[in-house]
Structure formats: structure tokens, C-alpha cells
Design an enzyme around this catalytic site. Structure first.
Site, PDB file in Angstrom:
ATOM      1  N   LYS A 142     -28.772  -7.656 -12.924  1.00 15.96           N
ATOM      2  CA  LYS A 142     -27.572  -8.497 -13.010  1.00 15.96           C
ATOM      3  C   LYS A 142     -27.847  -9.819 -13.724  1.00 15.96           C
ATOM      4  O   LYS A 142     -26.943 -10.380 -14.342  1.00 15.96           O
ATOM      5  CB  LYS A 142     -26.989  -8.735 -11.608  1.00 15.96           C
ATOM      6  N   GLU A 226     -24.705 -17.816  -7.669  1.00 16.85           N
ATOM      7  CA  GLU A 226     -23.464 -18.016  -8.431  1.00 16.85           C
ATOM      8  C   GLU A 226     -22.505 -18.861  -7.616  1.00 16.85           C
ATOM      9  O   GLU A 226     -22.444 -18.719  -6.395  1.00 16.85           O
ATOM     10  CB  GLU A 226     -22.752 -16.664  -8.665  1.00 16.85           C
ATOM     11  N   HIS A 261     -15.826  -3.643  -0.077  1.00 12.22           N
ATOM     12  CA  HIS A 261     -16.237  -3.224  -1.428  1.00 12.22           C
ATOM     13  C   HIS A 261     -15.892  -1.788  -1.745  1.00 12.22           C
ATOM     14  O   HIS A 261     -16.340  -1.223  -2.738  1.00 12.22           O
ATOM     15  CB  HIS A 261     -17.730  -3.497  -1.663  1.00 12.22           C
ATOM     16  N   ARG A 318     -20.815   3.925 -16.399  1.00  9.44           N
ATOM     17  CA  ARG A 318     -20.434   5.293 -16.039  1.00  9.44           C
ATOM     18  C   ARG A 318     -18.921   5.459 -16.118  1.00  9.44           C
ATOM     19  O   ARG A 318     -18.192   4.483 -16.302  1.00  9.44           O
ATOM     20  CB  ARG A 318     -20.861   5.559 -14.586  1.00  9.44           C
TER      21      ARG A 318
HETATM   22  C1  MV4 Z   1     -18.118 -12.685  -6.490  1.00  5.99           C
HETATM   23  C2  MV4 Z   1     -16.968 -13.123  -5.809  1.00  5.99           C
HETATM   24  C3  MV4 Z   1     -16.687 -14.462  -5.848  1.00  5.99           C
HETATM   25  N1  MV4 Z   1     -17.487 -15.314  -6.508  1.00  5.99           N
HETATM   26  N2  MV4 Z   1     -18.893 -13.572  -7.140  1.00  5.99           N
HETATM   27  C4  MV4 Z   1     -17.768  -8.051  -5.279  1.00  5.99           C
HETATM   28  C5  MV4 Z   1     -18.108  -6.872  -6.101  1.00  5.99           C
HETATM   29  C6  MV4 Z   1     -19.250  -7.289  -6.917  1.00  5.99           C
HETATM   30  N3  MV4 Z   1     -19.194  -6.682  -8.189  1.00  5.99           N
HETATM   31  C7  MV4 Z   1     -19.147  -8.778  -6.987  1.00  5.99           C
HETATM   32  N4  MV4 Z   1     -18.146  -9.179  -6.029  1.00  5.99           N
HETATM   33  C8  MV4 Z   1     -17.721 -10.455  -5.919  1.00  5.99           C
HETATM   34  N5  MV4 Z   1     -18.485 -11.398  -6.530  1.00  5.99           N
HETATM   35  C9  MV4 Z   1     -18.576 -14.855  -7.146  1.00  5.99           C
HETATM   36  N6  MV4 Z   1     -19.360 -15.712  -7.792  1.00  5.99           N
HETATM   37  C10 MV4 Z   1     -16.185 -12.174  -5.170  1.00  5.99           C
HETATM   38  C11 MV4 Z   1     -16.560 -10.839  -5.223  1.00  5.99           C
HETATM   39  C12 MV4 Z   1     -15.727  -9.929  -4.567  1.00  5.99           C
HETATM   40  C13 MV4 Z   1     -15.726  -9.790  -3.191  1.00  5.99           C
HETATM   41  C14 MV4 Z   1     -16.553 -10.536  -2.385  1.00  5.99           C
HETATM   42  C15 MV4 Z   1     -16.534 -10.401  -1.024  1.00  5.99           C
HETATM   43  C16 MV4 Z   1     -15.673  -9.473  -0.442  1.00  5.99           C
HETATM   44  C17 MV4 Z   1     -14.871  -8.706  -1.216  1.00  5.99           C
HETATM   45  C18 MV4 Z   1     -14.877  -8.854  -2.593  1.00  5.99           C
HETATM   46  C19 MV4 Z   1     -14.046  -8.075  -3.376  1.00  5.99           C
HETATM   47  C20 MV4 Z   1     -14.064  -8.217  -4.725  1.00  5.99           C
HETATM   48  C21 MV4 Z   1     -14.906  -9.151  -5.318  1.00  5.99           C
END
Ligand code: MV4
Length: 530
Positions: A142, A226, A261, A318
Site C-alpha cells: 500500500k 494516514e 468492510h 482483479r
Molecule cells: C480510510 C478511511 C478514512 N480515512 N482511510 C476501508 C477500506 C480500505 N480500502 C480503506 N478503508 C478506509 N480507509 C482514511 N485515511 C475510511 C475507510 C473506510 C472505512 C473505515 C472504517 C470502517 C468502514 C469503512 C468503510 C469504507 C472505508
């Protein structure tokens, strides 16, 4: 495993090697699908459309699974647990060699984003239907992906592009970018191993826990940091690149309705973004993919804040679960695109040929109990009524009488509807979900009905924590019987054999017989299921 000759297609209808623009075309005649369930079946359907033979692999728990029955040929690759079957590259490549398959489609999950598997296919002279191993590897890290995004001038969340060294460094960075922050695993993805840190006093404990989780899940304890975007929306852009370097985007998908998620409902296009944001986001996605020489189909995930600022998160190399909503608004078949790209054919489409039409919604049907913390609920499908009619697509991996094994993902089907606009697509989804009946085990259909009838969902007010913030959505609602019974009749009929209701000489089952059914206490029987 022998199969009936009637199912066989004639691969000679696919012409062999020809040249287009001086590039060599390698015609694919037989594909092994290294997956199970709905995605394996969906991939096989496109193969059949194209006159390509299909090879299934299956574990001992999947001998009678739908994907095995749909394939032209099937090979058992080991015991039920996926670590002993679907996750073993050698067994799969061995089956591909035995069957003479020229390509392997990995589907999603399992080995789909393992660069070693992509490499092993190449080494065996088998086409892997996905990007090059180096691309999978580059996007698997990442922080590597963040460096690539920065070089391509794609906006991303403020944070680090190197692994954290110690707590002091983490505190320094967090102070600079401002709390709350997320600690994320360098080898993570899909939300696994993320930790929200709200204030400096929590940093040390969070680092320790996040590192040990990352070590356990990914065998890599490196973390990066982040800034946390609060109440974000999750929007992803579908891209595709041929081997000649032509890049296209297929617009975006909105994936904000999720739980832990796990996405629950997805749609395309996103109801939140303006045409201008769409243009900037899709251009950024194509630019990033082009910068790594991407080939095949792929998805770039973005977070979008309330002001429509978007931030690159990660890339999925994918085919995704939710790809059908993109197919319905563009009219394209993404698996067909993958196959043509792998064959070395240049795109016959230009970006301006790809037109977004109408709106599509997808609901994921899981064998799990929303009233019991979404606990998986495997079992036998005792009966099933599948919705049909205008604008409805059902991508399923099961059939009436099938067993749902406990060993795998509980996703059993995806229901996708298309409409002229968002409202129309949701109306059709409401109708289709009222037709859908699955009996024999707990499933999330009643929960999905609640969601697609929710006023906030209908007006597009949902966000990533919407489901967590509304526990009342998980409660089963009382349902008025007359509306349901239109399609409930068929289901009742099949559970209570004989087929025709033996009521005072009435031989047919239909709405006319309803009053007699009520007299028999039908309401109580059906009441258990609604
Ligand atoms: C985040 C975020 C907020 N701020 N990063 C979730 C999936 C993965 N690909 C990255 N995710 C997130 N990253 C920053 N800097 C919010 C999410 C996020 C999420 C986080 C907690 C609970 C549910 C979520 C659903 C979608 C995205």
C-alpha cells in the site's frame, strides 16, 4: 470427469492465431476457472458466449456445486478447506495442464491477487487473466501504491509513504497532519488491520496492536499512517487497459453501504458526485494505471469527502464482486474484455464509445443471520424463488437442493437491477427482493428489503458507517401478507407437497385460492418466513 456431449461447444469456431496491427494474437480456446460459487458460474457464461471451453476445479465439499455442473470438465483438487484446495497454485496449474487449458481466470478472492500465482501461470505457459505479476506485486504494497499515485499526481490522503520506524516518529507525523489518524498495514487492504487513533495518548498501544494484527494477517508488521477522513464515501473507478497501452475507464461505482468492510449494496453511477468530479476522478484513475503499464481490468478505490474532494486509497488488480453494475450501465461484458485483452487484441472501443446509460444497483445475498450478528448460516436450499422480469439480473452460484458449505464465503448470489434512473433501479430492486425467496437457512433478504425501502438510502443519504449507525435496520419488520403472497404462493406450494392444494377439488394454485389458504392457517406458516 466426463460430461455430456450436448454441453460441448466446438472450439474450432474460434479462429487461431491471426495478426492485428503486427501484434500476435493468441486465441484462447479453453479456460480453467480457479474459483467457485457465483463468480465461477458468471465467468463460465461468458466463455460459453464466446465459444470457449470451460474447466472447473472443486474441493471435496463442492462435488455437487453449480460451477461444477455448468463446466464442460471438472477436476477435484483436494479437501474442503480452501488452504488445502482453492489456495494451492500447484494443484490448480496441474489441473490446467491435464485439461489442456490455455488460460486461467482467478475470479476474485483466493489467488486472484497473488503475484506468485500469476508468475507460476506464466512459467507454465498458461495465460493468467489478470495483470502482470510485477503490477500485482507493486499494488500489493500500500505504500508502494501511494508512491505510484504521488508520481502520477493523483490526489491521496495526507500521510506517509515509508513504513513507520517507532512511536516517536508516528507521534510526530500524526501531530503534523492532525488527529484522528489511521494506522494501516503496508501489506493490508480492504480495511483489514486498520486502526483509528484519536489522540496522542492512544498512539503507543494502537501501534503495538496494529503491528501484531498485521503480523498475524499478512506476515508483515510494517505500518504506515494516514489522516482519517471522517464519514467518507467509498467510490471506485473501473479501468481497462489492452496490451497495446490503450486505456479506458468505465465510470465509477458507489460502495458506501457496507458492514465491517463487507459491501452490502453497490450502485453505478455514484449518486453523490458531479459530472466534473467524475471527469477528474476517472482521468486520475486512467493516469495512475497508465503510469504502471497496467494491462487488464482493474479498480481504483477512492474516498470522497462531503465537499467531493477525492483521495486515492488502493488499487484492486482483479475483477470485482460488484462489476455487474458497471456492465449494466455500459452494456459491456467485463469478462469478455479480460479475455480479449489477454489474447492480445487491441480495444475496438474508444473512450467516447463508452456511454453511461441509466442506473444499476446490486444487492449481495449472504447465507448469514442479520438478527444474530450476521452469523454465517450454512445449510441446504430447501426452496428458492428467483426474481425475473424487466431489468433484473440474478448472478447465483446455487440451485434448489444445493448445500451451502461452511468452508467458504457465505455470498450465495447477487441480485442486480437496472433502471432508467436511480429511482427506477431501486423500484425494480424493491420488486425483485419481494419476489426473492430462499428457504432452509437464515439469509439477509429481509435486511436487504429494509435497506432498499429506507428513505435515507432512497434519497442517497448513506455513507460508510450508515449501517453501524442504524441498528434498527437489523430488526425484522412485520410485513403485510397480501403483497408478499403474489410470489409466496409458489414457495408455499413447493414446501407443502403435493403441488396442488387439495382443497375442495381446487386443482390449481393461484390468487383465487387465497381465502381457502387463509382458512388453513397459511398466514402462520408464511409468517415465519417474512
Ligand atoms: C480510510 C478511511 C478514512 N480515512 N482511510 C476501508 C477500506 C480500505 N480500502 C480503506 N478503508 C478506509 N480507509 C482514511 N485515511 C475510511 C475507510 C473506510 C472505512 C473505515 C472504517 C470502517 C468502514 C469503512 C468503510 C469504507 C472505508
Amino acid at each position: 470427469m466426463a460430461t455430456s456431449p450436448s454441453k460441448k461447444i466446438n472450439p474450432s469456431t474460434r479462429s487461431s492465431s491471426l495478426r492485428v496491427d503486427g501484434e500476435r494474437i493468441r486465441t484462447i480456446k479453453k479456460i480453467l476457472i480457479a474459483n467457485r460459487g457465483e463468480i465461477a458460474v458468471r465467468i463460465m457464461r461468458t466463455c460459453r458466449d464466446l465459444g470457449i471451453e470451460t474447466v472447473a476445479i472443486y474441493s471435496e465439499a463442492d462435488r455437487a456445486a453449480l460451477h461444477v455442473q455448468v463446466a464442460d470438465e471438472a477436476h477435484c483438487i483436494g479437501p474442503a478447506p480452501s488452504v488445502e484446495s482453492y489456495l494451492i497454485p500447484e494443484k490448480i496449474i496441474d489441473a490446467a495442464k491435464k485439461s489442456g487449458a490455455d488460460a486461467i481466470h482467478p475470479g476474485y478472492g483466493f489467488l486472484s491477487e497473488k503475484s506468485a500465482f500469476s508468475k507460476a501461470c506464466a512459467d507454465a505457459g498458461i495465460i493468467f487473466l489478470g495483470p502482470k505479476p510485477e503490477t500485482i506485486e507493486a499494488m500489493g504494497s500500500k505504500i508502494g501504491a501511494r508512491k505510484i499515485a504521488e508520481a502520477a499526481k493523483v490526489p491521496m490522503v495526507p500521510g506517509t509513504k515509508e513504513p513507520l520506524k517507532d512511536a516517536a516518529e508516528a507521534k510526530g507525523i500524526a501531530k503534523k497532519i492532525g488527529y484522528p489518524v489511521f494506522l494501516k498495514a503496508v501489506s493490508g487492504g480492504g480495511g483489514k488491520g486498520m486502526r483509528l487513533v484519536e489522540k496522542e495518548a492512544d498512539m503507543e498501544a494502537s501501534l503495538t496492536r496494529a503491528a501484531s494484527e498485521a503480523k498475524k494477517s499478512f506476515n508483515d508488521d510494517r505500518l504506515y499512517i494516514e489522516k482519517a477522513i471522517l464519514n467518507p464515501r467509498h467510490v471506485e473507478v473501473q479501468i481497462a487497459f489492452d496490451q497495446q497501452g490503450n486505456g479506458l475507464h468505465l465510470f465509477e461505482r458507489e460502495c458506501s453501504l457496507q458492514r465491517r468492510h463487507q459491501k452490502v449494496i453497490e450502485e453505478a453511477p455514484s449518486p453523490f458526485i458531479s459530472a466534473n468530479t467524475r471527469k477528474k476522478m476517472t482521468e486520475a484513475a486512467v493516469r495512475l494505471a497508465a503510469s504502471v503499464g497496467y494491462t487488464g481490468v482493474g479498480t481504483l478505490e477512492f474516498l470522497v469527502d462531503k465537499d467531493e474532494n477525492f483521495y486515492f486509497l488502493e488499487m484492486n488488480t482483479r475483477l470485482q464482486v460488484e462489476h455487474p453494475v458497471t456492465e449494466l450501465i455500459t452494456g459491456l461484458d467485463l469478462v469478455k474484455l479480460q479475455i480479449e485483452i489477454a489474447e492480445g487484441k487491441p480495444f475496438s472501443l474508444k473512450q467516447s464509445d463508452i456511454i453511461m446509460r441509466g442506473h444499476a444497483v446490486e444487492c449481495r445475498l449472504y447465507a448469514e443471520d442479520p438478527e444474530n450478528n450476521f452469523f454465517p448460516s450454512p445449510g441446504r436450499i430447501e426452496w428458492m424463488t428467483i426474481p425475473e422480469g424487466p431489468g433484473v439480473r440474478n448472478d447465483s452460484g446455487v440451485y434448489e437442493g444445493a448445500m451451502i458449505p461452511i468452508y467458504y464465503d457465505p455470498l450465495i448470489a447477487k441480485l442486480i437491477t437496472w433502471g432508467e434512473n436511480r429511482r427506477h433501479a431501486f423500484q425494480r430492486m424493491q420488486r425483485a427482493l419481494r419476489e426473492y425467496e430462499i428457504g432452509g437457512f437464515k439469509n439477509n433478504i429481509p435486511f436487504l428489503r429494509t435497506l432498499v425501502e429506507n428513505p435515507d438510502v432512497l434519497s442517497g443519504k448513506m455513507y460508510t458507517h450508515f449501517i453501524d449507525d442504524h441498528p434498527e435496520l437489523l430488526k425484522r419488520r412485520p410485513v403485510d401478507l397480501p403483497k408478499e403472497i403474489i410470489f409466496g404462493v409458489a414457495a408455499y406450494d413447493r414446501t407443502k407437497r403435493p403441488v396442488a392444494a387439495p382443497v375442495s377439488g381446487v386443482a390449481t394454485v393461484g390468487r383465487e385460492t387465497m381465502s381457502q389458504w387463509k382458512a388453513q392457517g397459511l398466514r402462520d406458516t408464511l409468517g415465519q418466513r417474512f
